[in-house]
Enzyme design. Structure first.
Site, PDB file in Angstrom:
ATOM      1  N   HIS A  72       0.720  -1.359  -0.382  1.00  0.00           N
ATOM      2  CA  HIS A  72       0.180   0.438   0.218  1.00  0.00           C
ATOM      3  C   HIS A  72       0.828   1.339   0.429  1.00  0.00           C
ATOM      4  O   HIS A  72       0.690   2.140  -0.290  1.00  0.00           O
ATOM      5  CB  HIS A  72      -0.831   0.127   1.337  1.00  0.00           C
ATOM      6  CG  HIS A  72      -0.705   0.168   2.365  1.00  0.00           C
ATOM      7  ND1 HIS A  72       0.330  -0.388   3.885  1.00  0.00           N
ATOM      8  CD2 HIS A  72      -0.486   1.017   3.424  1.00  0.00           C
ATOM      9  CE1 HIS A  72       0.785  -0.398   4.425  1.00  0.00           C
ATOM     10  NE2 HIS A  72       0.045   1.283   4.827  1.00  0.00           N
ATOM     11  N   SER A 109       4.225   2.776   7.851  1.00  0.00           N
ATOM     12  CA  SER A 109       4.532   1.421   6.953  1.00  0.00           C
ATOM     13  C   SER A 109       5.466   1.556   6.600  1.00  0.00           C
ATOM     14  O   SER A 109       5.886   1.752   5.729  1.00  0.00           O
ATOM     15  CB  SER A 109       2.822   1.717   6.084  1.00  0.00           C
ATOM     16  OG  SER A 109       1.537   1.956   7.248  1.00  0.00           O
ATOM     17  N   GLY A 165       3.088   6.441   7.531  1.00  0.00           N
ATOM     18  CA  GLY A 165       4.524   7.191   7.831  1.00  0.00           C
ATOM     19  C   GLY A 165       5.708   6.043   7.835  1.00  0.00           C
ATOM     20  O   GLY A 165       7.242   5.599   7.512  1.00  0.00           O
ATOM     21  N   ASP A 180       0.386  -8.075   1.215  1.00  0.00           N
ATOM     22  CA  ASP A 180       0.536  -5.964   1.806  1.00  0.00           C
ATOM     23  C   ASP A 180       2.228  -5.827   1.704  1.00  0.00           C
ATOM     24  O   ASP A 180       2.566  -5.558   2.887  1.00  0.00           O
ATOM     25  CB  ASP A 180      -0.346  -5.346   2.484  1.00  0.00           C
ATOM     26  CG  ASP A 180       0.160  -4.026   2.319  1.00  0.00           C
ATOM     27  OD1 ASP A 180       0.594  -4.186   1.728  1.00  0.00           O
ATOM     28  OD2 ASP A 180      -0.374  -2.974   3.585  1.00  0.00           O
TER      29      ASP A 180
END
Length: 497
Positions: free
Chosen positions: A131, A240, A238, A161
């Site tokens: 993502h 992630s 941020g 992901d």
């Protein structure tokens, strides 16, 4: 703690308001508490043993990992809406065909988001969240020493992901992989990333849970494969794609999500364990696509009601098999509805998240041992795993070229003649999904899955979004279009592997 303080002490037999005494502030080896046993005299004290404090010096782990975490800035060009021009609507209300052409301003790439990534090889391979990079036209990577690089996407897997990207650099600092399976609940961990754009940020917490499913706790849509490490290390937007490391400075997870009602940290964060990351990154680097194996069962997590209903007494938890898929691995191994799967290759499967984590580490063709309970007796059987097409073949990375045609931009004269404002024309048709669906040469595509297309790039974006869908079985392009004769047609194109 101050001597003479009053504490509320909970015990198995109840609670009592007790006077708490302690030795002086410099010696915390003994704490005296009053028990709540009614047979004991109030104020009677007992000694609670105290062990030396654990080494919680985070500095070495922080210093060895901050250089291995990068900042990722994604850019994309804003897209202007281009609708289908209906001749009746245009006649009464004015449409693209009746308006004076407007001079279009050149669209420039704009910042789309910020995230983090972890360097996993000295030659520039970086793991991050899907993502973080999804939909980006440009990825700008900033190292901890402020060097900046553009990155290319090697591959991505929306189901977990995860994404693998690469920069052209050498001798980069690498965070070594640790064993997430050996991680213990209560163990100290550090989250390293770039929250809110603040680079090289380190937060600390403990492992709160393992094999956690977010959708199970939040009653939300399942986010693909879910088997997260849950921590209370502060993670914010941020972070992630950043690193979750143990106190030895080893990577044990990729920070991915938070549980929040505000969008910011609210107490719990979730990381993808390296047991999953390692396999997914290896597949993407080696094959260009994830080689995903399936057991071929649908199941329900065992609970007291199901135990009673099915007269199960041998186990308290596990996965109650509801259905066994024909031609699947479980069917060939002899698994039947009503069986309770309790382990895979010796790893216990108390819940669905544990099974998903275990299965994500296998490829089609791998043999696994399934431990299950039937009629309150425990058995073990061996199964050969298959992909979702019922074979053990290697799945190659899919591209829009697999559709079996090219896409030609329409001229303004053709658009005006057909009273349409957008579309692309099928050209160079050959064997492939488009031809199999009945599409003919010259067909003009207006929209795919309700998304307007006006260029080959638009078709590719829609195609990629379908291919990357979490649903392994729903990969279909629903196409609306028109032939040059004016005949409108609809097609369903199967693009499953």
């Amino acid at each position: 703690m101050l001597a003479g303080a009053i504490a509320l002490v909970f015990t198995a037999t109840g609670f009592a308001i007790s006077k708490v005494t302690s030795s002086n502030d410099t010696d915390n080896s003994t704490v005296l508490l009053s028990p709540s046993d009614p047979n004991q005299q109030t104020g009677a004290a007992f000694t609670v043993a105290s062990h030396p404090a654990l080494d919680t010096d985070f500095t070495k782990a922080a210093e060895s990992t901050i250089n291995g975490v990068v900042s990722i800035k994604s850019f994309a060009t804003p897209r202007t809406s281009q609708g289908f021009s209906d001749p009746f609507f245009d006649f009464f209300f004015g449409g693209p065909g009746r308006q004076q052409p407007q001079r279009q301003q050149e669209q420039k790439q704009q910042p789309m988001g910020l995230g983090s990534g972890v360097i996993i090889s000295a030659d520039g391979y970086i793991v991050t969240n899907n993502h973080v990079i999804d939909g980006a036209e440009k990825l700008e990577i900033t190292l901890n020493d402020n060097r900046t690089f553009n990155a290319t996407v090697i591959g991505a897997d929306p189901s977990t992901d995860l994404a693998l990207i690469k920069i052209e650099a050498n001798d980069l600092p690498v965070i070594p992989f640790g064993d997430s399976d050996a991680l213990k609940i209560g163990e100290w961990v550090l989250a390293v990333g770039n929250p809110f754009g603040f680079t090289s940020t380190v937060t600390a917490g403990i492992v709160s849970a393992k094999a956690r499913s977010i959708s199970q706790a939040t009653s939300s849509r399942r986010m693909g494969i879910e088997s997260y490490i849950q921590t209370d290390a502060a993670v914010n937007p941020g972070n992630s794609g950043g690193a979750l490391v143990n106190l030895r400075g080893e990577l044990i997870g990729i920070n991915t999500a938070i549980y929040s009602q505000t969008g910011n940290y609210a107490g719990y964060s979730f990381a993808i364990p390296t047991s999953i990351v390692t396999k997914i990154m290896t597949d993407i680097k080696q094959y260009g696509a994830v080689q995903r194996a399936f057991l071929g069962v649908s199941y329900t997590e065992l609970n007291p009601e199901l135990k009673k209903e099915n007269n199960i007494t041998a186990v308290n938890d596990g996965l109650l098999v509801r259905e066994v898929v024909d031609r699947g691995a479980a069917k060939e191994a002899g698994i039947e509805p009503g069986d309770v799967i309790i382990a895979l290759n010796g790893k216990e499967t108390h819940n669905g998240a544990q099974l998903m984590e275990a299965m994500s580490q296998f490829r089609p063709g791998d043999k696994v041992k399934i431990t299950y309970v039937r009629d309150n007796k425990t058995y073990t059987t061996e199964a050969t795993l298959y992909n979702n097409q019922g074979s053990t073949r290697i799945v190659q990375a899919s591209t829009v070229a697999n559709l079996g045609c090219a896409f030609k931009k329409l001229s303004d004269d053709t658009k005006k003649e057909l009273k349409i404002s957008s579309g692309v024309q099928v050209a160079g048709l050959k064997d492939g999904p488009f031809k199999d669906a009945g599409i003919k040469e010259g067909f003009i595509i207006l929209d795919i899955n309700n998304m307007r297309v006006n260029s080959a790039e638009d078709v590719e974006k829609v195609y990629n979004s379908i291919i990357k869908s979490d649903d392994e079985y729903d990969k279909v392009m629903f196409i609306t279009g028109i032939y040059p004769t004016g005949k409108k047609m609809y097609y369903a194109v199967d693009i499953s592997e």
